[in-house]
Scaffold this motif. Structure first.
Motif, mmCIF file in Angstrom:
data_model
loop_
_atom_site.group_PDB
_atom_site.id
_atom_site.type_symbol
_atom_site.label_atom_id
_atom_site.label_comp_id
_atom_site.label_asym_id
_atom_site.label_seq_id
_atom_site.Cartn_x
_atom_site.Cartn_y
_atom_site.Cartn_z
ATOM 1 N N MET A 249 0.882 -1.268 0.007
ATOM 2 C CA MET A 249 -0.014 0.107 -0.061
ATOM 3 C C MET A 249 0.903 1.188 0.042
ATOM 4 S SD MET A 249 -3.112 1.213 0.233
ATOM 5 C CE MET A 249 -4.202 -0.299 0.895
ATOM 6 N N ASP A 250 0.742 1.992 -1.122
ATOM 7 C CA ASP A 250 1.546 3.266 -1.196
ATOM 8 C C ASP A 250 0.712 4.297 -0.301
ATOM 9 O OD1 ASP A 250 3.214 5.239 -1.785
ATOM 10 O OD2 ASP A 250 1.897 5.973 -3.579
ATOM 11 N N ILE A 251 1.256 5.066 0.484
ATOM 12 C CA ILE A 251 0.565 6.024 1.487
ATOM 13 C C ILE A 251 0.044 7.229 0.769
ATOM 14 C CG2 ILE A 251 0.747 7.384 3.640
ATOM 15 C CD1 ILE A 251 0.592 3.789 3.824
ATOM 16 N N LEU A 252 0.676 7.742 -0.137
ATOM 17 C CA LEU A 252 0.475 9.130 -0.543
ATOM 18 C C LEU A 252 0.072 8.908 -2.010
ATOM 19 C CD1 LEU A 252 3.530 11.281 0.629
ATOM 20 C CD2 LEU A 252 1.155 11.084 1.542
ATOM 21 N N MET A 253 -1.424 9.007 -2.022
ATOM 22 C CA MET A 253 -2.026 8.977 -3.544
ATOM 23 C C MET A 253 -3.062 9.989 -3.735
ATOM 24 S SD MET A 253 -2.578 4.707 -3.687
ATOM 25 C CE MET A 253 -3.171 4.618 -2.036
ATOM 26 N N GLU A 254 -3.370 9.881 -4.935
ATOM 27 C CA GLU A 254 -4.564 11.138 -5.150
ATOM 28 C C GLU A 254 -5.866 10.323 -4.765
ATOM 29 O OE1 GLU A 254 -4.587 14.357 -6.839
ATOM 30 O OE2 GLU A 254 -2.410 14.099 -6.464
ATOM 31 N N GLY A 255 -6.756 11.114 -4.248
ATOM 32 C CA GLY A 255 -8.057 10.671 -3.846
ATOM 33 C C GLY A 255 -7.786 10.002 -2.184
ATOM 34 N N MET A 256 -8.290 9.067 -2.144
ATOM 35 C CA MET A 256 -7.992 8.166 -0.869
ATOM 36 C C MET A 256 -6.894 7.721 -0.666
ATOM 37 S SD MET A 256 -9.931 5.159 0.714
ATOM 38 C CE MET A 256 -11.772 5.698 0.640
ATOM 39 N N SER A 257 -6.253 8.109 0.463
ATOM 40 C CA SER A 257 -4.914 7.971 0.866
ATOM 41 C C SER A 257 -4.787 6.358 1.293
ATOM 42 C CB SER A 257 -4.312 8.620 2.127
ATOM 43 O OG SER A 257 -5.086 8.325 3.122
ATOM 44 N N GLY A 258 -3.337 5.808 1.271
ATOM 45 C CA GLY A 258 -3.111 4.479 1.806
ATOM 46 C C GLY A 258 -3.688 4.311 3.360
ATOM 47 N N ILE A 259 -3.388 5.399 4.010
ATOM 48 C CA ILE A 259 -4.021 5.226 5.387
ATOM 49 C C ILE A 259 -5.239 5.002 5.546
ATOM 50 C CG2 ILE A 259 -3.890 6.662 7.375
ATOM 51 C CD1 ILE A 259 -0.990 6.140 6.912
ATOM 52 N N GLU A 260 -5.952 5.737 4.816
ATOM 53 C CA GLU A 260 -7.429 5.968 5.106
ATOM 54 C C GLU A 260 -7.950 4.344 4.608
ATOM 55 O OE1 GLU A 260 -11.267 6.351 6.243
ATOM 56 O OE2 GLU A 260 -9.489 7.375 6.784
ATOM 57 N N ALA A 261 -7.502 3.850 3.361
ATOM 58 C CA ALA A 261 -7.566 2.694 2.653
ATOM 59 C C ALA A 261 -7.354 1.550 3.565
ATOM 60 C CB ALA A 261 -7.070 2.707 1.463
ATOM 61 N N SER A 262 -5.991 1.580 4.340
ATOM 62 C CA SER A 262 -5.718 0.577 5.288
ATOM 63 C C SER A 262 -6.621 0.298 6.408
ATOM 64 C CB SER A 262 -4.344 0.685 5.800
ATOM 65 O OG SER A 262 -3.426 0.967 4.543
ATOM 66 N N ARG A 263 -6.922 1.502 6.821
ATOM 67 C CA ARG A 263 -8.174 1.578 8.217
ATOM 68 C C ARG A 263 -9.431 0.926 7.658
ATOM 69 N NH1 ARG A 263 -6.842 7.305 9.000
ATOM 70 N NH2 ARG A 263 -5.382 7.202 10.945
ATOM 71 N N ILE A 264 -9.897 1.137 6.467
ATOM 72 C CA ILE A 264 -11.024 0.590 5.998
ATOM 73 C C ILE A 264 -11.080 -0.824 5.851
ATOM 74 C CG2 ILE A 264 -12.737 0.521 3.931
ATOM 75 C CD1 ILE A 264 -12.435 3.581 4.057
ATOM 76 N N ILE A 265 -9.974 -1.266 4.931
ATOM 77 C CA ILE A 265 -9.679 -2.656 4.713
ATOM 78 C C ILE A 265 -9.350 -3.678 6.125
ATOM 79 C CG2 ILE A 265 -7.758 -4.322 3.637
ATOM 80 C CD1 ILE A 265 -7.486 -2.208 1.454
ATOM 81 N N ARG A 266 -8.682 -2.824 6.841
ATOM 82 C CA ARG A 266 -8.597 -3.690 8.156
ATOM 83 C C ARG A 266 -9.870 -4.087 8.994
ATOM 84 N NH1 ARG A 266 -5.302 -6.669 8.603
ATOM 85 N NH2 ARG A 266 -3.479 -5.245 8.165
ATOM 86 N N LYS A 267 -10.957 -3.193 8.906
ATOM 87 C CA LYS A 267 -11.911 -3.388 9.576
ATOM 88 C C LYS A 267 -12.658 -4.772 9.101
ATOM 89 C CE LYS A 267 -13.178 1.284 10.841
ATOM 90 N NZ LYS A 267 -13.847 2.371 10.339
ATOM 91 N N SER A 268 -12.739 -4.981 7.753
ATOM 92 C CA SER A 268 -13.332 -6.068 7.039
ATOM 93 C C SER A 268 -12.532 -7.299 6.762
ATOM 94 C CB SER A 268 -14.105 -5.794 5.630
ATOM 95 O OG SER A 268 -13.040 -5.286 4.889
ATOM 96 N N HIS A 269 -11.199 -7.148 6.858
ATOM 97 C CA HIS A 269 -10.198 -8.190 6.704
ATOM 98 C C HIS A 269 -9.037 -8.059 7.582
ATOM 99 C CE1 HIS A 269 -12.112 -8.893 2.715
ATOM 100 N NE2 HIS A 269 -12.016 -7.932 2.737
ATOM 101 N N PRO A 270 -9.277 -8.312 8.977
ATOM 102 C CA PRO A 270 -8.356 -8.027 10.019
ATOM 103 C C PRO A 270 -7.109 -8.803 9.932
ATOM 104 C CG PRO A 270 -10.362 -9.441 10.766
ATOM 105 C CD PRO A 270 -10.756 -8.901 9.583
ATOM 106 N N GLU A 271 -6.914 -10.051 9.154
ATOM 107 C CA GLU A 271 -5.870 -10.722 9.082
ATOM 108 C C GLU A 271 -5.035 -10.528 7.884
ATOM 109 O OE1 GLU A 271 -5.113 -13.444 11.379
ATOM 110 O OE2 GLU A 271 -7.048 -12.573 12.306
#
Length: 139
Positions: free
Chosen positions: A62-84
Motif C-alpha cells: 500500500m502506497d501511502i500518498l496517493m490522489e483521492g483516498m490515501s493509503g492510510i484511510e484505505a488501510s483502516r477500512i480494509i483492516r475492519k473487514s479483513h483483520p488478518e
C-alpha cells in the motif's frame, strides 16, 4: 543462483496499490519474477474495491500518498473487514511519525522508497509464510 531464486510465491495473490508508474513497474517485475499473481489499484478506493472483489488476496503493498483516498484511510477500512490481511505500507515521504500512523492504521510493516528490492522481498516472504502456516493449521 540469484537472491531472487529463494522466493517462490506461485499461487500467491498480491495487490499493488500505487499511483506512481515507475514504482508499479519495479514491483511488477520483482513480484512476477517470484511467481506471484498481481492485482492493481491506483488509489485507496480502488484498493478497497479490489479486496472486496478478491477476498483471497494474500498481501497488500500500500502506497501511502496517493490522489483521492490515501493509503492510510484505505488501510483502516480494509483492516475492519479483513483483520488478518497483511498490509505493507510503502512511501517516498519519510517524515517523523509516518511509520506510527501507518501501524495505527493497520499496516504490519513500513518500507521507504526507493525500495530496497531484497529487503522488501524478505518482508513479503515472512508474511506470506505466516499466512500459509496459519491457513494450514486451520485445515
Amino acid at each position: 543462483m540469484s537472491d531472487f531464486d529463494s522466493f517462490n510465491w506461485q499461487g500467491k495473490k498480491i495487490l499493488i496499490v500505487d499511483d506512481d508508474r515507475p514504482s508499479i513497474i519495479l514491483l511488477t517485475v520483482l513480484l512476477q519474477r517470484c511467481g506471484a499473481k498481481l492485482f492493481y489499484a491506483n488509489n485507496g478506493q480502488q484498493a478497497i474495491d479490489v479486496v472486496n472483489q478478491n477476498p483471497d488476496i494474500d498481501l497488500i503493498l500500500m502506497d501511502i500518498l496517493m490522489e483521492g483516498m490515501s493509503g492510510i484511510e484505505a488501510s483502516r477500512i480494509i483492516r475492519k473487514s479483513h483483520p488478518e490481511m497483511p498490509i505493507i505500507a510503502q512511501t517516498a515521504c519519510v517524515m517523523t511519525g509516518d511509520k506510527e500512523r501507518c501501524i495505527a492504521a493497520g499496516c504490519i510493516e513500513y518500507v521507504s522508497k526507493p525500495i530496497d528490492a531484497i529487503k522488501l522481498l524478505k518482508i513479503i516472504d515472512k508474511y506470506l509464510n505466516v499466512v500459509k502456516l496459519e491457513h494450514s493449521a486451520k485445515e
